[in-house]
Scaffold this motif. Structure first.
Motif, PDB file in Angstrom:
ATOM      1  N   UNK A  59       0.840  -1.205   0.000  1.00 13.51           N
ATOM      2  CA  UNK A  59       0.000   0.000   0.000  1.00 13.51           C
ATOM      3  C   UNK A  59       0.875   1.254   0.000  1.00 13.51           C
ATOM      4  N   UNK A  60       2.008   1.171   0.671  1.00 11.33           N
ATOM      5  CA  UNK A  60       2.915   2.325   0.688  1.00 11.33           C
ATOM      6  C   UNK A  60       3.523   2.548  -0.690  1.00 11.33           C
ATOM      7  N   UNK A  61       3.912   1.470  -1.370  1.00  8.40           N
ATOM      8  CA  UNK A  61       4.544   1.625  -2.685  1.00  8.40           C
ATOM      9  C   UNK A  61       3.528   2.026  -3.758  1.00  8.40           C
ATOM     10  N   UNK A  62       2.260   1.691  -3.575  1.00  8.13           N
ATOM     11  CA  UNK A  62       1.236   2.077  -4.550  1.00  8.13           C
ATOM     12  C   UNK A  62       0.930   3.575  -4.481  1.00  8.13           C
ATOM     13  N   UNK A  63       1.119   4.159  -3.308  1.00  6.29           N
ATOM     14  CA  UNK A  63       0.851   5.603  -3.150  1.00  6.29           C
ATOM     15  C   UNK A  63       1.914   6.464  -3.821  1.00  6.29           C
ATOM     16  N   UNK A  64       3.091   5.922  -4.015  1.00  5.80           N
ATOM     17  CA  UNK A  64       4.184   6.713  -4.584  1.00  5.80           C
ATOM     18  C   UNK A  64       4.011   6.943  -6.019  1.00  5.80           C
TER      19      UNK A  64
END
Length: 88
Positions: A83-88
């Motif tokens: 989820x953190x990498x998708x926000x970037x």
């Protein structure tokens, strides 16, 4: 097809974690006098003939709990990372 691959990967991950926990959390071979008395009392109370059988069952349960906790931690960290990498 990807669902099957995910399920197979999760099962393989859990089995691998279980085998690692069995390998690195050793089964104690030597009992002190007080431990021997406690295991005999517990086996008598539970109706198990051999205290070694009870000890093995308890040890196996602890190994399963350790594997489940490691599995849950890895899955939660992976979801957090995704989820953190998708926000970037």
């Amino acid at each position: 097809m990807t669902t099957l691959a995910h399920r197979v990967f999760k099962i393989a991950l859990f089995i691998g974690l279980f085998l690692i926990s069995v390998r690195y959390i050793p089964l104690s071979n030597e009992w002190s006098t007080s431990e021997t008395r406690a295991w005999f009392a517990a086996s008598d109370l539970l109706g198990v003939r051999d205290p070694d059988d009870l000890y093995f069952a308890v040890w196996l349960t602890i190994e399963l709990i350790a594997a489940v906790l490691a599995y849950v931690a890895i899955v939660k960290l992976w979801r957090w990372y995704r989820t953190k990498s998708l926000r970037l």
